[in-house]
Motif scaffolding. Structure first.
Motif, PDB file in Angstrom:
ATOM      1  N   ASN A  83       0.831  -1.205   0.000  1.00  0.00           N
ATOM      2  CA  ASN A  83       0.000   0.000   0.000  1.00  0.00           C
ATOM      3  C   ASN A  83       0.867   1.257   0.000  1.00  0.00           C
ATOM      4  N   THR A  85       0.402   3.743  -1.930  1.00  0.00           N
ATOM      5  CA  THR A  85      -0.432   4.921  -2.221  1.00  0.00           C
ATOM      6  C   THR A  85      -1.595   4.974  -1.243  1.00  0.00           C
ATOM      7  N   GLN A  86      -2.145   6.142  -1.106  1.00  0.00           N
ATOM      8  CA  GLN A  86      -3.187   6.366  -0.108  1.00  0.00           C
ATOM      9  C   GLN A  86      -4.565   5.895  -0.577  1.00  0.00           C
ATOM     10  N   SER A  91      -3.735  15.752  -1.657  1.00  0.00           N
ATOM     11  CA  SER A  91      -2.794  16.192  -2.690  1.00  0.00           C
ATOM     12  C   SER A  91      -2.056  17.425  -2.184  1.00  0.00           C
ATOM     13  N   ASP A 120      -4.330   4.972   5.786  1.00  0.00           N
ATOM     14  CA  ASP A 120      -3.236   5.556   4.997  1.00  0.00           C
ATOM     15  C   ASP A 120      -1.990   5.710   5.858  1.00  0.00           C
ATOM     16  N   THR A 163       3.388   9.443   0.167  1.00  0.00           N
ATOM     17  CA  THR A 163       3.584   8.483  -0.922  1.00  0.00           C
ATOM     18  C   THR A 163       4.818   7.651  -0.616  1.00  0.00           C
ATOM     19  N   ASP A 164       4.614   6.342  -0.590  1.00  0.00           N
ATOM     20  CA  ASP A 164       5.702   5.426  -0.220  1.00  0.00           C
ATOM     21  C   ASP A 164       6.346   5.854   1.106  1.00  0.00           C
TER      22      ASP A 164
END
Lengths: 198, 204
Positions: A83, A85-86, A91, A120, A163-164
């Motif tokens: 996972n 990405t969220q 953004s 997330d 992200t990551d």
């Protein structure tokens, strides 16, 4: 060239299954007469996990074996490779809104747009100070509950990566085991836990 | 025994969920080493405690009905460098050590309040390293142990002057130790028997 920790896992890492555990240092007192209970929530919270790799050919496996041998003596970056990405729709470049204090779980965010969803991953800090947190509750688009709790104080406008997102981990054991079958396929499993020393 | 627990601390410890912590203070001659069982630093009464939870264990804090000295043991994992230096270089025995118990506000991370649950003096500090884990164990004895320690004080002129510099009341004590005093004869310098000034038996 000397080994520099935290290590970065090889790009060739293959993972068949990941099993994460969210560990909380909690003691409970329960009355045997009334079952009335009280919870002692100590500050300790931690992510740990078990990683199972699929059968690998020698080229991929040796990269990972070399990494694990070195990792036994230090730390390495790790993340939820399933996972990266969220789930949400955050953004932009979200930052902490105001100073945040260690041992708390509420995150207030600004400058980003959209919001994260429960589950997330976010990253606070960089380099060896990277901390991986998981959103456990969305209070609003600008307020979240996280796990584990904040390990240090953060100033206003601290950047949040989503992200990551990675954290710094250690190997669960200092022994690196691998197997090779008759088809020359390598088998590797290892366990990890958060490196909490900064 | 009556004791005072601050009302906010009492309220927080009786809640269904509480966020407790321990904090220790080891007062060496070259400065104090202070830890607490959490992350980051906290300040209690203008004193700062370092976090990271190097604590491994704090033994049971005992109270007894009789007047007995009960100590405790503080185990620290990882053997922090400052403690190793203290254990190896500094005279730590007899220096004070204290353990505090308190609670945190879960939302703000602030200390609600804390109290001292044990205060004593450091006795022994044992560094253990078995190749797998390094720990340092600090035995802390109750101040009551002091009562078992012999305090030597002698009735001598020097001791009296040390305690009371102007008091010469014991000035002749040493000289009196072997002084021969004959009762009943103001001028006697040797043992005499018989009447008034006439010796009955002269010594040879």
């Amino acid at each position: 060239m000397a080994i520099t920790y935290p290590l970065t896992p090889p790009a060739a890492i293959r993972i068949a299954s990941l099993r994460f555990s969210a560990i909380s240092a909690v003691a409970r007192n329960i009355s045997p007469f009334t079952f009335s209970s009280q919870s002692y929530n100590w500050t300790g919270t931690m992510l740990s996990g078990d990683v199972e790799c699929p059968p690998m050919n020698r080229a991929d496996a040796e990269e990972l074996i070399g990494f694990l041998i070195m990792a036994a003596r230090g730390t390495f970056y790790f993340r939820d490779y399933a996972n990266g990405t969220q789930r949400g729709n955050m953004s932009g470049s979200p930052q902490l809104n105001g100073a945040h204090v260690a041992n708390t779980t509420t995150l207030t965010v600004d400058t980003g747009s959209g919001s994260w969803a429960v589950g997330d991953y976010i990253q606070l800090g960089t380099g060896s100070s990277s901390k991986l947190h998981k959103i456990t509750q969305v209070n609003s688009a600008t307020s979240y509950e996280i796990f584990p709790l904040l390990r240090t104080n953060y100033p206003d406008d601290t950047a949040i990566d989503y992200t990551d997102a990675v954290g710094v981990f250690r190997l669960g054991t200092t022994t690196c085991d691998w197997s090779i079958d008759t088809a020359k396929k390598y088998g590797l499993n290892f366990s990890i836990f958060e490196a909490i020393n900064t | 025994m009556s004791r005072t627990i601050p009302a906010p601390l009492l309220a927080s410890t009786t809640a269904a969920q509480l966020n407790p912590f321990f904090a220790t203070s080891l007062d060496f001659d070259d400065g104090s080493v202070r830890y607490w069982t959490g992350y980051g630093t906290i300040t209690i009464g203008s004193v700062t405690y370092a976090g990271l939870g190097a604590f491994s264990a704090i033994s049971t804090i005992e109270e007894t009905e009789d007047l007995a000295a009960r100590g405790l043991k503080i185990d620290l994992t990882g053997v922090p460098n400052d403690l190793v230096a203290a254990a190896l270089d500094e005279p730590y025995q007899g220096r004070t050590a204290a353990v505090r118990f308190g609670t945190l506000n879960a939302d703000t991370g602030a200390v609600i309040d804390s109290i001292t649950v044990f205060s004593g003096r450091m006795d022994t500090m044992v560094i253990s390293n078995d190749g797998k884990q390094a720990t340092i164990g600090i035995a802390v004895e109750s101040k009551l142990v002091d009562f078992q320690r012999t305090r030597e004080s002698r009735y001598t002129h020097e001791e009296q002057l040390r305690r009371y510099p102007a008091d010469t009341g014991l000035e002749y004590v040493a000289g009196l130790q072997d002084k021969v005093i004959y009762w009943g004869n103001a001028n006697a310098t040797a043992f005499r028997t018989g009447g008034r000034d006439e010796p009955l038996n002269e010594e040879p």
